[in-house]
Scaffold this motif. Structure first.
Motif, PDB file in Angstrom:
ATOM      1  N   LYS A 271      -6.929  -4.111   5.207  1.00 45.42           N
ATOM      2  CA  LYS A 271      -5.914  -4.871   4.615  1.00 45.42           C
ATOM      3  C   LYS A 271      -4.524  -5.026   5.520  1.00 45.42           C
ATOM      4  N   ALA A 273      -3.270  -7.698   5.953  1.00 42.87           N
ATOM      5  CA  ALA A 273      -2.500  -8.926   5.174  1.00 42.87           C
ATOM      6  C   ALA A 273      -1.193  -8.498   4.587  1.00 42.87           C
ATOM      7  N   VAL A 275       0.404  -9.114   1.713  1.00 43.85           N
ATOM      8  CA  VAL A 275       0.298 -10.218   0.463  1.00 43.85           C
ATOM      9  C   VAL A 275       1.522  -9.969  -0.276  1.00 43.85           C
ATOM     10  N   ALA A 276       1.811 -11.478  -0.646  1.00 45.96           N
ATOM     11  CA  ALA A 276       3.129 -11.385  -1.533  1.00 45.96           C
ATOM     12  C   ALA A 276       3.073 -10.675  -2.940  1.00 45.96           C
ATOM     13  N   ASP A 277       4.026 -10.073  -3.109  1.00 43.10           N
ATOM     14  CA  ASP A 277       3.888  -8.961  -4.372  1.00 43.10           C
ATOM     15  C   ASP A 277       3.861  -9.868  -5.731  1.00 43.10           C
ATOM     16  N   THR A 302       1.261 -10.381  -8.388  1.00 41.81           N
ATOM     17  CA  THR A 302      -0.047 -10.852  -7.899  1.00 41.81           C
ATOM     18  C   THR A 302      -1.064  -9.794  -7.925  1.00 41.81           C
ATOM     19  N   PRO A 303      -2.167  -9.963  -7.919  1.00 39.14           N
ATOM     20  CA  PRO A 303      -3.168  -8.803  -8.003  1.00 39.14           C
ATOM     21  C   PRO A 303      -3.068  -8.060  -6.779  1.00 39.14           C
ATOM     22  N   ASP A 304      -3.207  -6.549  -6.920  1.00 37.24           N
ATOM     23  CA  ASP A 304      -2.857  -5.791  -5.782  1.00 37.24           C
ATOM     24  C   ASP A 304      -4.413  -5.463  -5.223  1.00 37.24           C
ATOM     25  N   ILE A 305      -4.715  -6.272  -4.289  1.00 38.47           N
ATOM     26  CA  ILE A 305      -6.220  -6.234  -3.976  1.00 38.47           C
ATOM     27  C   ILE A 305      -6.572  -4.641  -3.351  1.00 38.47           C
ATOM     28  N   PHE A 325      -2.117  -1.031   4.821  1.00 39.38           N
ATOM     29  CA  PHE A 325      -0.931  -0.804   5.676  1.00 39.38           C
ATOM     30  C   PHE A 325      -0.058  -0.709   4.693  1.00 39.38           C
ATOM     31  N   ALA A 326       1.173  -0.181   5.314  1.00 37.63           N
ATOM     32  CA  ALA A 326       2.433  -0.224   4.598  1.00 37.63           C
ATOM     33  C   ALA A 326       3.545  -0.505   5.381  1.00 37.63           C
ATOM     34  N   ALA A 327       4.206  -1.643   4.844  1.00 33.73           N
ATOM     35  CA  ALA A 327       5.340  -2.141   5.711  1.00 33.73           C
ATOM     36  C   ALA A 327       6.616  -1.194   4.970  1.00 33.73           C
ATOM     37  N   GLU A 328       7.302  -0.700   6.006  1.00 36.15           N
ATOM     38  CA  GLU A 328       8.437   0.320   5.391  1.00 36.15           C
ATOM     39  C   GLU A 328       9.583  -0.012   6.262  1.00 36.15           C
ATOM     40  N   LYS A 347      -2.729   4.319  -3.359  1.00 39.69           N
ATOM     41  CA  LYS A 347      -3.933   2.799  -3.283  1.00 39.69           C
ATOM     42  C   LYS A 347      -5.109   3.271  -3.199  1.00 39.69           C
TER      43      LYS A 347
END
Ligand code: CTP
Length: 405
Positions: A271, A273, A275-277, A302-305, A325-328, A347
């Motif tokens: 994953k 992407a 994804v918008a939260d 949004t759903p947390d896929i 992924f973790a965008a930090e 997660k």
């Protein structure tokens, strides 16, 4: 897993972790590889050449100009399928990066044209020094594979990144590199990429700066190694290579549906992407008019896929690998590693790639990333590398994890 007939040159350099490397030599030999060991002079202070000779059935090389022999480094390097350096000290990495050839190990590495796998081991300060970071970046740019180092207890009594990867992980990484480009043949990957767009009205949306490049590089790397890849992608402008099956989506809901539909067949789900939260709880059917004043937009999650896939094993194939992924906004690799590990737990993912999105050379809209990969076998600080090099490091890890399952 068989390495029958593969020729591996195992270069052992002078670090305390050398005492674990006979296990690597034995493991590779047991898998059928022909292992030839080269030791630097300082390595012989940590482990005896005789040990390696007994385990591999071949004499150990250490002199650049051995009496009577042909030029040994040329002879060794020709026909090798893999050169593995373990442990790789900061000094050995620096020599390889610059191209110094003042002993049999460095001359062999300079002569070899086969893949090279390096297992760094050193004190945290040395690993984090800008000189080592630059040398490691040079190696990965050149396509050299890296396994570790991981965080853990160091010989100095400290804790931190710099500890050599465990012998089993080094063997798995060597096997992954050796099983050539088609190691993922027959495997199905679902990779997500790009940002999602959550509509406010027919012309406006909530989105983010993701270019999609990271996910596309991962998809391309997996396809290059023989996997059948489906890329579920939000609206992006970066071109997608031809050998990838593409499913275009726009919103987090659409991405969820596309991923879940394919999840039970996938050996690997990555994953990448952004994804918008949040999404607007209702979106207007007609364009909101300025004259009506600024709209009040009420946001709902949004759903947390990723979390959904991580918490419900029935959604996925047995033995499959789930990567998030973790965008930090965190440039410090040690703190980034902690965040990666925390996100992995929260997660339910097998692997989390945490990347720093606060620096100008890492994260959104740039071709490079500063990243840490966290998995059950520890955290690996990949450092600042191109997204292509990060994709290769990640796919190598995933392939090794699949091999173990
Ligand atoms: N993700 C997802 N669905 C969401 C949000 C995120 O599947 N609705 C996935 C992303 O694709 C990524 C991972 O979760 O693999 C982490 O995304 P990130 O934005 O870093 O984490 P969040 O869960 O949003 O947490 P926070 O922003 O608070 O760190």
């Amino acid at each position: 897993m068989s390495l029958q007939g593969k020729k591996v040159i195992l270069c052992v350099t002078g670090g305390i972790a050398a005492y674990k490397v006979p296990v690597v030599a034995r493991g590779l030999t047991e898998l059928g590889a022909q292992v030839r060991v080269v030791m630097t002079r300082s390595a012989t202070r940590f482990v005896g050449a005789q040990t390696f000779a007994a385990l591999t059935g071949h004499p150990v090389g250490s002199e650049l100009f051995a009496a009577g022999a042909e030029v040994p480094h040329v002879e060794l390097a020709r026909g090798a399928d893999l050169v593995l350096v373990a442990p790789a000290t900061a000094n050995a990495i620096a020599k390889v990066a610059i191209g110094i050839s003042d002993d049999l190990m460095s001359a062999t590495l300079l002569t070899a044209r086969c893949p090279v796998l390096v297992a760094p081991a050193m004190h945290t300060e040395m690993w984090e020094h800008p000189a080592t970071r630059a040398n490691v970046a040079t190696l990965t740019e050149r396509g050299v594979h890296l396994v570790g180092p991981v965080s853990g207890a160091l010989s100095s009594g400290d804790e931190g990144p710099g500890r050599m990867a465990e012998p089993d992980d080094i063997i798995a990484a060597a096997a992954a590199v050796l099983s050539t480009q088609q190691e993922l043949a027959g495997r199905r990957f679902v990779v997500t990429a790009g940002g999602t767009q959550e509509p406010i009205d027919p012309v406006r949306f909530i989105g983010n700066r993701s270019s999609g490049r990271m996910g596309i590089d991962i998809a391309a790397e997996a396809a290059r190694r023989g996997a059948k890849v489906t890329l579920v992608v939000g609206p992006i402008t970066v071109p997608i290579p031809g050998d990838i099956d593409v499913v275009k989506v726009r919103t987090a809901e659409e991405m969820r549906e596309a991923v879940l539909e394919r999840a039970s067949d996938a050996d690997v789900i990555i994953k990448a992407a952004a994804v918008a939260d949040w999404q607007a709880d209702v979106h207007a059917e007609r364009k909101l008019k300025k004259a009506d004043g600024p709209p009040a937009i009420h946001l709902v999650p949004t759903p947390d896929i990723l979390a959904e896939l991580g918490s419900d094993p029935s959604l996925r194939k047995d033995g499959s690998v789930l990567v998030g992924f973790a965008a930090e906004t965190e440039p410090d690799p040690a703190k980034l590693a902690e965040l990666a590990e925390a996100k992995r737990a929260s997660k339910g993912a097998d692997v989390i790639v945490a990347n720093d999105v606060s620096s100008h050379d890492s994260g959104f809209e740039v071709p490079t990333n500063r990243a840490v990969i966290a998995s059950v076998s520890g955290t690996e600080d990949v450092g600042l590398v191109t997204k292509k090099a990060l994709a290769a490091a990640l796919v190598t890890r995933v392939a090794a994890a699949l091999g173990r399952s």
